[in-house]
Design a protein around this motif. Structure first.
Motif, mmCIF file in Angstrom:
data_model
loop_
_atom_site.group_PDB
_atom_site.id
_atom_site.type_symbol
_atom_site.label_atom_id
_atom_site.label_comp_id
_atom_site.label_asym_id
_atom_site.label_seq_id
_atom_site.Cartn_x
_atom_site.Cartn_y
_atom_site.Cartn_z
ATOM 1 N N ILE A 20 33.434 24.030 -2.065
ATOM 2 C CA ILE A 20 34.295 23.785 -0.911
ATOM 3 C C ILE A 20 34.446 22.274 -0.716
ATOM 4 O O ILE A 20 33.440 21.564 -0.613
ATOM 5 N N PRO A 21 35.660 21.755 -0.683
ATOM 6 C CA PRO A 21 35.854 20.314 -0.465
ATOM 7 C C PRO A 21 35.348 19.883 0.908
ATOM 8 O O PRO A 21 35.388 20.648 1.878
ATOM 9 N N LEU A 22 34.890 18.655 0.989
ATOM 10 C CA LEU A 22 34.394 18.114 2.255
ATOM 11 C C LEU A 22 35.491 18.134 3.317
ATOM 12 O O LEU A 22 35.228 18.444 4.487
ATOM 13 N N ALA A 23 36.721 17.833 2.919
ATOM 14 C CA ALA A 23 37.825 17.842 3.889
ATOM 15 C C ALA A 23 38.019 19.238 4.480
ATOM 16 O O ALA A 23 38.328 19.387 5.670
ATOM 17 N N GLY A 24 37.825 20.269 3.658
ATOM 18 C CA GLY A 24 37.942 21.643 4.148
ATOM 19 C C GLY A 24 36.864 21.979 5.150
ATOM 20 O O GLY A 24 37.119 22.675 6.151
ATOM 21 N N LEU A 25 35.659 21.492 4.918
ATOM 22 C CA LEU A 25 34.569 21.721 5.871
ATOM 23 C C LEU A 25 34.856 21.019 7.197
ATOM 24 O O LEU A 25 34.600 21.567 8.273
ATOM 25 N N GLU A 26 35.393 19.813 7.099
ATOM 26 C CA GLU A 26 35.690 19.076 8.328
ATOM 27 C C GLU A 26 36.766 19.776 9.153
ATOM 28 O O GLU A 26 36.715 19.765 10.387
ATOM 29 N N GLU A 27 37.718 20.417 8.479
ATOM 30 C CA GLU A 27 38.729 21.193 9.200
ATOM 31 C C GLU A 27 38.100 22.403 9.896
ATOM 32 O O GLU A 27 38.428 22.713 11.042
ATOM 33 N N LEU A 28 37.199 23.086 9.182
ATOM 34 C CA LEU A 28 36.518 24.237 9.779
ATOM 35 C C LEU A 28 35.667 23.836 10.975
ATOM 36 O O LEU A 28 35.553 24.581 11.951
ATOM 37 N N ALA A 29 35.061 22.653 10.901
ATOM 38 C CA ALA A 29 34.155 22.203 11.955
ATOM 39 C C ALA A 29 34.853 22.017 13.291
ATOM 40 O O ALA A 29 34.212 22.058 14.351
ATOM 41 N N VAL A 30 36.169 21.834 13.253
ATOM 42 C CA VAL A 30 36.926 21.662 14.494
ATOM 43 C C VAL A 30 36.779 22.887 15.394
ATOM 44 O O VAL A 30 36.764 22.787 16.631
ATOM 45 N N ASN A 31 36.640 24.050 14.776
ATOM 46 C CA ASN A 31 36.531 25.299 15.531
ATOM 47 C C ASN A 31 35.088 25.734 15.766
ATOM 48 O O ASN A 31 34.834 26.875 16.169
ATOM 49 N N GLY A 32 34.118 24.850 15.491
ATOM 50 C CA GLY A 32 32.720 25.174 15.743
ATOM 51 C C GLY A 32 31.966 25.504 14.469
ATOM 52 O O GLY A 32 32.544 25.625 13.384
ATOM 53 N N VAL A 33 30.658 25.676 14.617
ATOM 54 C CA VAL A 33 29.788 25.852 13.456
ATOM 55 C C VAL A 33 29.840 27.262 12.866
ATOM 56 O O VAL A 33 29.369 27.489 11.751
ATOM 57 N N GLU A 34 30.414 28.224 13.603
ATOM 58 C CA GLU A 34 30.412 29.599 13.090
ATOM 59 C C GLU A 34 31.144 29.697 11.752
ATOM 60 O O GLU A 34 30.674 30.331 10.806
ATOM 61 N N GLY A 35 32.307 29.072 11.659
ATOM 62 C CA GLY A 35 33.052 29.099 10.413
ATOM 63 C C GLY A 35 32.320 28.387 9.295
ATOM 64 O O GLY A 35 32.385 28.799 8.127
ATOM 65 N N LEU A 36 31.597 27.328 9.643
ATOM 66 C CA LEU A 36 30.802 26.618 8.646
ATOM 67 C C LEU A 36 29.677 27.504 8.124
ATOM 68 O O LEU A 36 29.400 27.532 6.924
ATOM 69 N N ASP A 37 29.023 28.222 9.021
ATOM 70 C CA ASP A 37 27.911 29.084 8.606
ATOM 71 C C ASP A 37 28.383 30.170 7.640
ATOM 72 O O ASP A 37 27.631 30.605 6.762
ATOM 73 N N ASP A 38 29.629 30.586 7.781
ATOM 74 C CA ASP A 38 30.166 31.610 6.870
ATOM 75 C C ASP A 38 30.298 31.089 5.441
ATOM 76 O O ASP A 38 30.431 31.879 4.497
ATOM 77 N N CYS A 39 30.273 29.765 5.276
ATOM 78 C CA CYS A 39 30.398 29.164 3.945
ATOM 79 C C CYS A 39 29.069 29.103 3.197
ATOM 80 O O CYS A 39 29.049 28.779 2.000
ATOM 81 N N LEU A 40 27.970 29.388 3.883
ATOM 82 C CA LEU A 40 26.657 29.273 3.262
ATOM 83 C C LEU A 40 26.361 30.452 2.348
ATOM 84 O O LEU A 40 26.693 31.597 2.659
ATOM 85 N N ARG A 41 25.714 30.159 1.235
ATOM 86 C CA ARG A 41 25.297 31.187 0.288
ATOM 87 C C ARG A 41 23.829 31.539 0.527
ATOM 88 O O ARG A 41 23.071 30.743 1.093
ATOM 89 N N PRO A 42 23.392 32.729 0.085
ATOM 90 C CA PRO A 42 21.997 33.139 0.310
ATOM 91 C C PRO A 42 20.992 32.198 -0.347
ATOM 92 O O PRO A 42 21.262 31.570 -1.371
#
Length: 307
Positions: free
Chosen positions: A217-239
């Motif tokens: 996932i590109p860093l810019a994509g993570l920064e876009e997701l972060a605008v809406n809170g950490v929930e979307g970021l947490d969905d990007c995590l792998r086990p």
């Protein structure tokens, strides 16, 4: 009383597509702030010049980062023949130039074949390897060069993808290699094989252990997701158990889970006779890794605390 760690207890692995120009640690710190994570670490440095797969471990997943660090890696890169730099990459100062017009693709392919398999490699001066506690790159910046012992590395695949002839010829390559391989040193070695100075002008990591570029996932994509809170970021995590996929696994009954999590070896029916194992509770929850003892019992080696 110890200082309480600030931030959230985030557990998991982020497959970052590291952008150009950032150190691995700078990329890690940016992501750690986005996640507001209490603890995070990367799985081996990429030069600022390099882009691509950089797995980041958060929380309890940091206990297993060594498995990614020790795993094979894959890269695509562009080598320039005819120009040598002090850093062996495009960011360094030019220290040698020779006309590469005489080189053709067949000569390059022969050289590539000669550098495939188990080889010895001398790490570059511009590297994070330490000498008497001092990173070599700091010595190099002072103009100091020290002798470096060669190291065995394995180049599993080395392919010439494209060749562009010229006074400064360019070679696009794909490489799959063991841990600790320096692509810059490989470029230098390829140049030596054809009688020319050489350096790396572009480098992209396409695989690190079980993780491939299409998952990153590109860093810019993570920064876009972060605008809406950490929930979307947490969905990007792998086990957390992703780096351990090559280890055999066992499931424990509830009583064995109880005792093992308190540091006691337990009997596990049908477990392998030796080695390191992935451990799962009866509810399929990953609880860490264990080691098979001489008497056949499984002892805890590194357990997660995700309560």
């Amino acid at each position: 009383m110890g200082r309480r760690r600030r931030g959230r207890a985030v557990n998991g692995i982020l497959i970052l597509d590291k952008p150009l120009g950032l150190t691995s640690n700078a990329a890690l710190q940016r992501c750690k702030r986005l996640y507001d994570a209490a603890k995070a670490g990367h799985t081996g440095s990429l030069d600022p010049l390099a882009t691509g797969v950089l797995p980041l471990c958060f929380g309890e997943a940091t206990k297993f980062s060594q498995f990614v660090l020790d795993a094979d890696k894959a890269y695509t890169s562009t080598f320039v023949l005819g120009v040598g730099t002090d850093t062996l990459d495009v960011e360094g100062d030019i220290i040698a130039q020779e006309d590469a017009s005489f080189i053709d693709v067949s000569a390059v392919k022969r050289a590539v074949t000669g550098l495939t398999g188990d080889i010895e490699q001398v790490p570059p001066m511009y590297s994070a390897i330490k000498r008497n506690g001092q990173p070599l790159y700091k010595l190099a910046r002072k103009g100091v060069e020290v002798e470096r012992a060669s190291r065995p590395v394995s180049i599993h695949e080395f392919e010439c993808l494209a060749f562009r002839p010229g006074v400064a010829a360019e070679v696009d390559v794909a490489i799959r290699c063991s841990k600790g391989t320096y692509i810059r040193s490989l470029a230098e070695s390829l140049g030596e094989k054809v009688g020319l100075p050489a350096h790396v002008s572009a480098l992209r990591r396409t695989m690190a252990g079980p993780y491939a570029l299409h998952e990153a996932i590109p860093l810019a994509g993570l920064e876009e997701l972060a605008v809406n809170g950490v929930e979307g970021l947490d969905d990007c995590l792998r086990p957390m158990d992703g780096p351990l996929s090559n280890l055999p696994s066992v499931s424990l009954v509830e009583s064995s889970t109880f005792y093992l999590q308190r540091g006691q070896p337990v009997l596990v029916p049908n477990a392998p006779k030796n080695g390191t194992l992935r451990l799962y509770a009866a509810d399929k929850r990953f609880i860490g890794i264990g080691e098979v003892l001489d008497d056949g019992r499984v002892a805890p080696k590194r357990l997660v605390n995700d309560s």
